[in-house]
Design a protein around this motif. Structure first.
Motif, short mmCIF file in Angstrom:
data_model
loop_
_atom_site.label_atom_id
_atom_site.label_comp_id
_atom_site.label_asym_id
_atom_site.label_seq_id
_atom_site.Cartn_x
_atom_site.Cartn_y
_atom_site.Cartn_z
N THR A 87 0.46 -1.27 0.12
CA THR A 87 -0.14 -0.24 -0.56
C THR A 87 0.93 1.03 -0.33
O THR A 87 0.21 3.02 -0.19
N PHE A 88 1.90 1.13 0.42
CA PHE A 88 3.09 3.03 0.56
C PHE A 88 3.36 3.00 -1.11
O PHE A 88 3.68 3.94 -1.20
N LEU A 89 2.56 1.68 -2.19
CA LEU A 89 2.92 2.22 -3.17
C LEU A 89 2.60 2.91 -3.45
O LEU A 89 2.58 3.98 -4.96
N PHE A 90 1.00 3.26 -3.03
CA PHE A 90 0.06 4.17 -3.66
C PHE A 90 0.29 5.41 -2.73
O PHE A 90 -0.87 6.62 -3.24
N ILE A 91 0.99 5.88 -1.79
CA ILE A 91 1.12 6.58 -1.10
C ILE A 91 2.36 7.51 -1.59
O ILE A 91 3.51 6.74 -1.23
N GLY A 92 2.22 8.47 -1.90
CA GLY A 92 3.69 9.97 -1.88
C GLY A 92 3.39 9.87 -2.93
O GLY A 92 3.21 9.93 -4.17
N CYS A 93 4.69 10.52 -3.62
CA CYS A 93 5.11 11.17 -4.86
C CYS A 93 5.17 9.97 -6.19
O CYS A 93 5.47 9.04 -5.26
N LEU A 94 4.47 9.93 -7.21
CA LEU A 94 4.42 9.58 -8.02
C LEU A 94 5.45 9.32 -8.98
O LEU A 94 5.45 9.94 -9.26
N ASN A 95 5.43 8.12 -9.33
CA ASN A 95 6.40 8.18 -10.93
C ASN A 95 6.03 7.15 -11.46
O ASN A 95 5.39 5.67 -11.19
N THR A 96 6.16 6.19 -12.83
CA THR A 96 5.57 5.12 -14.16
C THR A 96 6.66 4.22 -13.34
O THR A 96 5.64 3.55 -13.47
N THR A 97 7.47 4.11 -12.62
CA THR A 97 7.94 2.64 -11.84
C THR A 97 6.78 2.65 -11.42
O THR A 97 6.45 1.09 -10.80
N ALA A 98 6.88 3.47 -10.52
CA ALA A 98 6.04 2.92 -9.25
C ALA A 98 4.67 2.56 -9.47
O ALA A 98 3.73 1.72 -8.84
N CYS A 99 3.96 3.54 -10.70
CA CYS A 99 2.76 3.14 -11.18
C CYS A 99 2.67 1.63 -11.43
O CYS A 99 1.28 0.90 -11.10
N MET A 100 3.41 1.48 -11.95
CA MET A 100 3.41 -0.41 -12.75
C MET A 100 3.97 -1.69 -11.41
O MET A 100 3.04 -2.23 -11.60
#
Length: 308
Positions: A87-100
């Motif tokens: 769930t920490f991948l959904f919170i905070g500043c995002l980028n394309t890698t995090a979205c995938m």
């Protein structure tokens, strides 16, 4: 004014409509009350799952841990820890890698967790319900054939994931219309068909696990966890069926928060309904977690067949 100009999407008009102001870039941040609450809950459940895993490893030779397949229990607890942490991948500043990584990690972790529950349920059904010859049943249990369900289900998910990433993968997107004066940074799912296909696959695994556990719910085995498995799968299925209409009716940060909440709620259901009764016996009622107690219950059933 003689001439009017429309503000670009990155700006909005002030109250007097005299100038364009820069929109504030916004996302589900750790510092927001909503993001902070979800982060705290995810961290607490991650630590709790790790403590339960440590408790099971410490008591690995006791009947209650051995009765329900230690390997599958360890696998499920490790996977649930990953489910909470993803769930920490959904919170905070995002980028394309995090979205995938959001969708790959979330879907993969839940696939392994549900496949593990399915393997647990099938093991119970094979041991008590099937009409195969005893030698076949013994071979299935000794060889741990149901455990192969986990790599098979994971392989199917990887194929679905490869199709998703190969056709229309998730990407970083902006929503400039949901909130006035704000640009919401969020992840676009890419192919909506692939996203709903993965959710459908997870729900089908949950439904299969529920069906198998339901078939063995009344078996008179000591420490039989079929009832807990069936109830946890029912809650899991209800959470994600409810998620879809609510997800499509929200926008911006609330939509992301809704997905995070569904991940936490369904993971907590698996942790609570499957492992809480075992932890209760290990910590509060240790006298039940002994061979002497099991022999007494078995002797009682032989003397009174109507007792359940």
């Amino acid at each position: 004014m003689d001439q009017c100009m429309k503000c670009p999407e990155s700006h909005y008009a002030n109250t007097e409509k005299k100038q364009c102001l820069q929109k504030v870039v916004s996302f589900l941040d750790y510092k927001d009350p909503l993001g902070m609450s979800l982060t705290t809950v995810a961290l607490c459940f991650s630590v709790l799952t790790a403590l339960v895993l440590g408790l099971f490893v410490k008591n690995r030779d006791t009947p209650i841990v051995k009765a329900n397949n230690r390997t599958l229990s360890y696998t499920l607890l490790v996977t649930l820890t990953i489910c909470f942490l993803c769930t920490f991948l959904f919170i905070g500043c995002l980028n394309t890698t995090a979205c995938m990584l959001q969708q790959i990690t979330f879907g993969g972790a839940f696939t392994v967790a549900l496949a593990t529950v399915l393997a647990k349920a099938i093991t119970v059904v094979i041991a008590f319900k099937v009409t195969f010859p005893n030698r076949v049943v013994r071979w299935l249990i000794i060889s741990k054939a149901p455990n192969f369900i986990i790599p098979i289900c994971t392989l199917i998910y990887l194929v679905l994931c490869a199709i998703w990433l190969g056709t229309s993968p998730p990407f970083l997107d902006q929503d400039a219309h949901s909130e006035h004066g704000h640009i919401i940074i969020m992840c676009n799912k890419g192919s909506a068909f692939a996203f709903h296909g993965v959710l459908g696959y997870l729900c089908s695994l949950a439904l299969g696990s529920y069906t198998m556990a339901f078939l063995s719910r009344n078996l008179p085995d000591t420490f039989n966890e079929a009832k807990f498995l069936s109830f946890s799968m029912l809650v899991f299925f209800c959470v994600w069926v409810t998620f879809l209409p609510v997800y499509h009716s929200t926008k911006g940060k609330v939509m992301v928060a809704m997905e995070v909440f569904s991940i936490l709620a369904s993971s907590a259901a698996l942790l609570g309904f499957i492992f809480a009764p075992k932890c209760y016996i290990i910590l509060i009622r240790p006298e039940k977690n002994s061979l002497h107690h099991i022999r007494n219950r078995s002797h009682s059933r032989r003397n009174n067949p109507l007792k359940t």
